[in-house]
Enzyme design. Sequence first.
Site, PDB file in Angstrom:
ATOM      1  N   ASP A  68      -9.543  -9.291  -3.903  1.00 52.66           N
ATOM      2  CA  ASP A  68      -8.801  -9.597  -2.812  1.00 52.66           C
ATOM      3  C   ASP A  68      -7.941 -10.371  -2.851  1.00 52.66           C
ATOM      4  O   ASP A  68      -9.056 -11.832  -2.550  1.00 52.66           O
ATOM      5  CB  ASP A  68      -9.725  -8.914  -1.649  1.00 52.66           C
ATOM      6  CG  ASP A  68      -9.178  -8.764  -0.527  1.00 52.66           C
ATOM      7  OD1 ASP A  68      -8.900  -7.576  -0.608  1.00 52.66           O
ATOM      8  OD2 ASP A  68      -8.891  -9.436   0.694  1.00 52.66           O
TER       9      ASP A  68
HETATM   10  C1  LIG Z   1       0.480 -13.320  -1.775  1.00 56.02           C
HETATM   11  C2  LIG Z   1       0.585 -11.883  -2.878  1.00 56.02           C
HETATM   12  C3  LIG Z   1       0.165 -11.388  -3.051  1.00 56.02           C
HETATM   13  N1  LIG Z   1       0.628  -9.894  -4.034  1.00 56.02           N
HETATM   14  C4  LIG Z   1      -0.136  -8.943  -4.095  1.00 56.02           C
HETATM   15  C5  LIG Z   1      -1.302  -8.825  -5.046  1.00 56.02           C
HETATM   16  C6  LIG Z   1      -2.371  -7.716  -4.087  1.00 56.02           C
HETATM   17  O1  LIG Z   1      -1.832  -6.780  -5.468  1.00 56.02           O
HETATM   18  C7  LIG Z   1      -1.853  -8.244  -3.175  1.00 56.02           C
HETATM   19  C8  LIG Z   1      -2.490  -8.116  -1.660  1.00 56.02           C
HETATM   20  O2  LIG Z   1      -3.864  -6.769  -2.190  1.00 56.02           O
HETATM   21  P1  LIG Z   1      -5.508  -6.379  -2.082  1.00 56.02           P
HETATM   22  O3  LIG Z   1      -5.755  -5.834  -1.112  1.00 56.02           O
HETATM   23  O4  LIG Z   1      -5.598  -8.354  -2.768  1.00 56.02           O
HETATM   24  O5  LIG Z   1      -4.906  -5.853  -3.215  1.00 56.02           O
HETATM   25  P2  LIG Z   1      -4.531  -4.021  -3.177  1.00 56.02           P
HETATM   26  O6  LIG Z   1      -4.467  -3.504  -2.774  1.00 56.02           O
HETATM   27  O7  LIG Z   1      -2.991  -4.566  -3.705  1.00 56.02           O
HETATM   28  O8  LIG Z   1      -5.130  -3.655  -5.035  1.00 56.02           O
HETATM   29  P3  LIG Z   1      -6.447  -3.315  -4.977  1.00 56.02           P
HETATM   30  O9  LIG Z   1      -7.397  -3.987  -3.560  1.00 56.02           O
HETATM   31  O10 LIG Z   1      -6.447  -2.182  -5.430  1.00 56.02           O
HETATM   32  O11 LIG Z   1      -7.241  -4.123  -5.821  1.00 56.02           O
HETATM   33  O12 LIG Z   1      -0.951  -8.653  -3.042  1.00 56.02           O
HETATM   34  C9  LIG Z   1       1.317 -10.283  -5.334  1.00 56.02           C
HETATM   35  O13 LIG Z   1       1.083  -9.179  -5.917  1.00 56.02           O
HETATM   36  N2  LIG Z   1       2.447 -11.882  -5.371  1.00 56.02           N
HETATM   37  C10 LIG Z   1       1.867 -12.503  -4.091  1.00 56.02           C
HETATM   38  O14 LIG Z   1       2.308 -14.114  -4.142  1.00 56.02           O
END
Ligand SMILES: Cc1cn([C@H]2C[C@H](O)[C@@H](COP(=O)(O)OP(=O)(O)OP(=O)(O)O)O2)c(=O)[nH]c1=O
Length: 192
Positions: A68
Amino acid sequence: MRLILGSASPRRRELLAQLGVIPDAILPPDIDEEPRRGELPRPYCARIASEKAAAVQAGPEDIVLCADTTVALGRRIMGKPADAGEAAAFLLALGGRRHQVITAVAVRRGERLWTREVVSAVKMKRLSDAELNAYLDSNEWQGKAGGYGIQGLASAFIPWISGSFTGIVGLPLAETAAMLATAGCPLYRRDQ
Ligand SMILES: Cc1cn([C@H]2C[C@H](O)[C@@H](COP(=O)(O)OP(=O)(O)OP(=O)(O)O)O2)c(=O)[nH]c1=O
């Protein structure tokens, strides 16, 4: 033994592939990610990663990998923006300041659970109206904590980080590799 990636995030699948690891199954968990009243960012992030790992259906010898990513501005938790308006609010709050990006990783094998939180610092420049509107129009903010993707167009707004770039994107690879090895997942498998 199967490796199960408990994530719907395409970034996490791509990051795992960077380690040369292809999961045997991808089973996104469905949990309530709402923060509790007064919950601080790091404990929140750790709790969500662990709850995701617990929610994935797996056999006793399967290895489940979940994570997460939470953007934290002081005590304020910034998850994935609900709409462009919330993304704009996040980006205006983050502009011109440093914030933290916390990624908690949870690896579960049967009853055993390993967890790590990787905390990085990010400095984002203040966005002009033109930059903000162009970024919102790109839709890159969708599905991204804090409303930005450092690996994408938002890289133009981020002059400085401290910590783990892959952790900011969503899966800190050095820590994830060590955790998978500890759980008995063979990395660098030649048979792939
Ligand atoms: C800060 C940041 C976040 N992110 C993304 C990563 C994660 O996909 C998302 C954070 O949300 P999460 O809830 O961590 O993940 P998700 O909902 O995408 O997927 P899952 O819970 O099924 O694993 O933000 C980037 O791609 N680049 C960035 O710089």
